[in-house]
Design a protein around this motif. Sequence first.
Motif, PDB file in Angstrom:
ATOM      1  N   ALA A 209       0.828  -1.212   0.000  1.00 31.16           N
ATOM      2  CA  ALA A 209       0.000   0.000   0.000  1.00 31.16           C
ATOM      3  C   ALA A 209       0.859   1.258   0.000  1.00 31.16           C
ATOM      4  O   ALA A 209       0.420   2.315  -0.459  1.00 31.16           O
ATOM      5  N   GLU A 210       2.096   1.134   0.497  1.00 33.12           N
ATOM      6  CA  GLU A 210       3.038   2.263   0.487  1.00 33.12           C
ATOM      7  C   GLU A 210       3.920   2.237  -0.764  1.00 33.12           C
ATOM      8  O   GLU A 210       4.943   2.913  -0.814  1.00 33.12           O
ATOM      9  N   ASP A 211       3.512   1.438  -1.756  1.00 31.58           N
ATOM     10  CA  ASP A 211       4.197   1.354  -3.059  1.00 31.58           C
ATOM     11  C   ASP A 211       5.619   0.819  -2.945  1.00 31.58           C
ATOM     12  O   ASP A 211       6.510   1.219  -3.702  1.00 31.58           O
ATOM     13  N   LYS A 212       5.835  -0.081  -2.013  1.00 35.57           N
ATOM     14  CA  LYS A 212       7.135  -0.731  -1.891  1.00 35.57           C
ATOM     15  C   LYS A 212       7.088  -2.108  -2.544  1.00 35.57           C
ATOM     16  O   LYS A 212       6.067  -2.789  -2.503  1.00 35.57           O
ATOM     17  N   THR A 213       8.207  -2.502  -3.135  1.00 37.88           N
ATOM     18  CA  THR A 213       8.311  -3.847  -3.696  1.00 37.88           C
ATOM     19  C   THR A 213       8.815  -4.791  -2.613  1.00 37.88           C
ATOM     20  O   THR A 213       9.695  -4.431  -1.815  1.00 37.88           O
ATOM     21  N   VAL A 214       8.256  -6.006  -2.591  1.00 40.27           N
ATOM     22  CA  VAL A 214       8.468  -6.898  -1.463  1.00 40.27           C
ATOM     23  C   VAL A 214       8.721  -8.330  -1.932  1.00 40.27           C
ATOM     24  O   VAL A 214       8.153  -8.777  -2.927  1.00 40.27           O
ATOM     25  N   VAL A 215       9.580  -9.040  -1.200  1.00 39.14           N
ATOM     26  CA  VAL A 215       9.728 -10.488  -1.316  1.00 39.14           C
ATOM     27  C   VAL A 215       9.489 -11.075   0.070  1.00 39.14           C
ATOM     28  O   VAL A 215       9.978 -10.542   1.073  1.00 39.14           O
ATOM     29  N   LEU A 216       8.712 -12.160   0.123  1.00 34.33           N
ATOM     30  CA  LEU A 216       8.448 -12.835   1.390  1.00 34.33           C
ATOM     31  C   LEU A 216       9.244 -14.135   1.453  1.00 34.33           C
ATOM     32  O   LEU A 216       9.388 -14.832   0.443  1.00 34.33           O
ATOM     33  N   GLY A 217       9.748 -14.453   2.638  1.00 36.74           N
ATOM     34  CA  GLY A 217      10.474 -15.699   2.838  1.00 36.74           C
ATOM     35  C   GLY A 217       9.721 -16.610   3.783  1.00 36.74           C
ATOM     36  O   GLY A 217       9.478 -16.248   4.936  1.00 36.74           O
ATOM     37  N   ALA A 218       9.341 -17.795   3.309  1.00 38.09           N
ATOM     38  CA  ALA A 218       8.580 -18.751   4.124  1.00 38.09           C
ATOM     39  C   ALA A 218       9.552 -19.684   4.844  1.00 38.09           C
ATOM     40  O   ALA A 218       9.713 -20.852   4.486  1.00 38.09           O
ATOM     41  N   ALA A 219      10.208 -19.158   5.881  1.00 32.64           N
ATOM     42  CA  ALA A 219      11.231 -19.926   6.588  1.00 32.64           C
ATOM     43  C   ALA A 219      10.689 -20.676   7.800  1.00 32.64           C
ATOM     44  O   ALA A 219      11.464 -21.262   8.551  1.00 32.64           O
ATOM     45  N   ASP A 220       9.366 -20.671   7.992  1.00 34.17           N
ATOM     46  CA  ASP A 220       8.770 -21.512   9.038  1.00 34.17           C
ATOM     47  C   ASP A 220       8.500 -22.872   8.410  1.00 34.17           C
ATOM     48  O   ASP A 220       7.351 -23.266   8.177  1.00 34.17           O
ATOM     49  N   THR A 221       9.565 -23.594   8.130  1.00 28.33           N
ATOM     50  CA  THR A 221       9.471 -24.802   7.308  1.00 28.33           C
ATOM     51  C   THR A 221       8.950 -26.017   8.065  1.00 28.33           C
ATOM     52  O   THR A 221       8.666 -27.046   7.450  1.00 28.33           O
ATOM     53  N   PHE A 222       8.839 -25.933   9.372  1.00 27.05           N
ATOM     54  CA  PHE A 222       8.377 -27.079  10.142  1.00 27.05           C
ATOM     55  C   PHE A 222       6.860 -27.116  10.286  1.00 27.05           C
ATOM     56  O   PHE A 222       6.311 -28.051  10.852  1.00 27.05           O
ATOM     57  N   ARG A 223       6.216 -26.089   9.794  1.00 29.93           N
ATOM     58  CA  ARG A 223       4.743 -26.057   9.823  1.00 29.93           C
ATOM     59  C   ARG A 223       4.270 -25.956   8.379  1.00 29.93           C
ATOM     60  O   ARG A 223       4.354 -24.889   7.759  1.00 29.93           O
ATOM     61  N   ALA A 224       3.793 -27.064   7.835  1.00 26.95           N
ATOM     62  CA  ALA A 224       3.465 -27.127   6.414  1.00 26.95           C
ATOM     63  C   ALA A 224       2.462 -26.058   6.011  1.00 26.95           C
ATOM     64  O   ALA A 224       2.561 -25.463   4.931  1.00 26.95           O
ATOM     65  N   ALA A 225       1.504 -25.795   6.874  1.00 24.77           N
ATOM     66  CA  ALA A 225       0.464 -24.822   6.526  1.00 24.77           C
ATOM     67  C   ALA A 225       1.020 -23.410   6.400  1.00 24.77           C
ATOM     68  O   ALA A 225       0.439 -22.569   5.709  1.00 24.77           O
ATOM     69  N   ALA A 226       2.147 -23.141   7.057  1.00 25.10           N
ATOM     70  CA  ALA A 226       2.697 -21.785   7.036  1.00 25.10           C
ATOM     71  C   ALA A 226       3.134 -21.397   5.628  1.00 25.10           C
ATOM     72  O   ALA A 226       2.880 -20.272   5.180  1.00 25.10           O
ATOM     73  N   THR A 227       3.787 -22.312   4.919  1.00 25.89           N
ATOM     74  CA  THR A 227       4.241 -22.019   3.559  1.00 25.89           C
ATOM     75  C   THR A 227       3.064 -21.771   2.632  1.00 25.89           C
ATOM     76  O   THR A 227       3.043 -20.803   1.863  1.00 25.89           O
ATOM     77  N   GLU A 228       2.063 -22.637   2.699  1.00 20.06           N
ATOM     78  CA  GLU A 228       0.876 -22.476   1.864  1.00 20.06           C
ATOM     79  C   GLU A 228       0.146 -21.184   2.193  1.00 20.06           C
ATOM     80  O   GLU A 228      -0.300 -20.450   1.304  1.00 20.06           O
TER      81      GLU A 228
END
Length: 384
Positions: A209-228
């Motif tokens: 919303a502030e016009d920033k470009t973003v990349v997200l890292g799904a590093a909670d790899t022990f909880r399968a639902a977190a990545t999805e």
Amino acid sequence: MISGVTLYVVIAVALLVLAGGIGLVAFVNGRKQPKPPVEGRGGGVITEERPPGTPDPALEPEPETPADTGATRLLERPEGTAGRLVRLRQRLSGSQGGLGRGLLLLLSRDRLDEDTWEEIEDTLITADVGVGPTHELVGRLRTRLRVEGGASEARAVLREELLTLVDPSMDRRIGVTGADGKPGVVLVVGVNGAGKTTSVGKLARVLVAEDKTVVLGAADTFRAAATEQLSTWGERVGVDVVTGPEGSDPASVAFDSVRTGVEQGVDVVVVDTAGRLQNKAGLMDELGKVKRVVEKQAAVTEVLLVLDATTGQNGLVQARVFREAVAVTGIVLTKLDGSAKGGIVVAVQRELGVPVKLVGVGEGADDLAPFDPATFVDALLDPA
């Protein structure tokens, strides 16, 4: 009696007559059948006759369409800060007003005796303000109301002292600006169940919303639902999400996420970290490793600790654990619109010495708002 030859002749004539009749009917029906409908440019259906010599569109070859690359997918436009602050005031007024009403009723009594002051202390401690901050606030209220007047000045004095307690001087900006042309890196930590992954997704919306470009890292790899879950948040606003196999090394995914952010030249990389607290020492070692590995690519500019505001004093125990592992720079309080008691804002800031920067005030995608001390205090004293 009809001879065999005559019978065969009659049957043959009958078959010829029947075949001719069927052919005539088919010919007539074919002449009367309407031309097939052709879809019009406006989405309607055109059934009128074409002028002679006009080619039949139904017989024209289908135009080639490019493969669906997702470029035509409509992305959501997150709500800006102004709208979030308005809703913050509305939600807090409805849920936190009990504390403000209770204090004002007590301070508006004709006579503020010792029993009344004890009730005020009990009200503040019950609201999770904490013993130390409660004694400070009550001491200042007693002094000021004795000098400046009684019930008529109670609201103004209480507002000023509550605002002082929440501390508007703290820097509540989120560190998302990197150095040397590299992206800002935000690590989001907290136990599973506090709303950590959801907060990462909602923070991405705030940044977009502030016009920033973003990349997200799904590093909670022990909880399968977190990545999805995080991938879904990213898709909704067109943000890339870096993932790894379930159970893989969280530090490796965090490293790849920041590397991707550097390569793409984005403004911010937000990393969702693991949150298993069953083995406290293991989790703390893991978080320390994530931070060290990430900083081989770019400096960490913010470490946000997500706490469930409804857990009250138990949230402070979690805060102490995470403070030992990583240098927390800001707090995200989730579920502040529910059964949470407003005093936790004061208590957690005192415990960690860092500001509450964001608060969750609902289940909606844009119900994460910057924490504004004046808006918070006014919501306490002017409930909806």
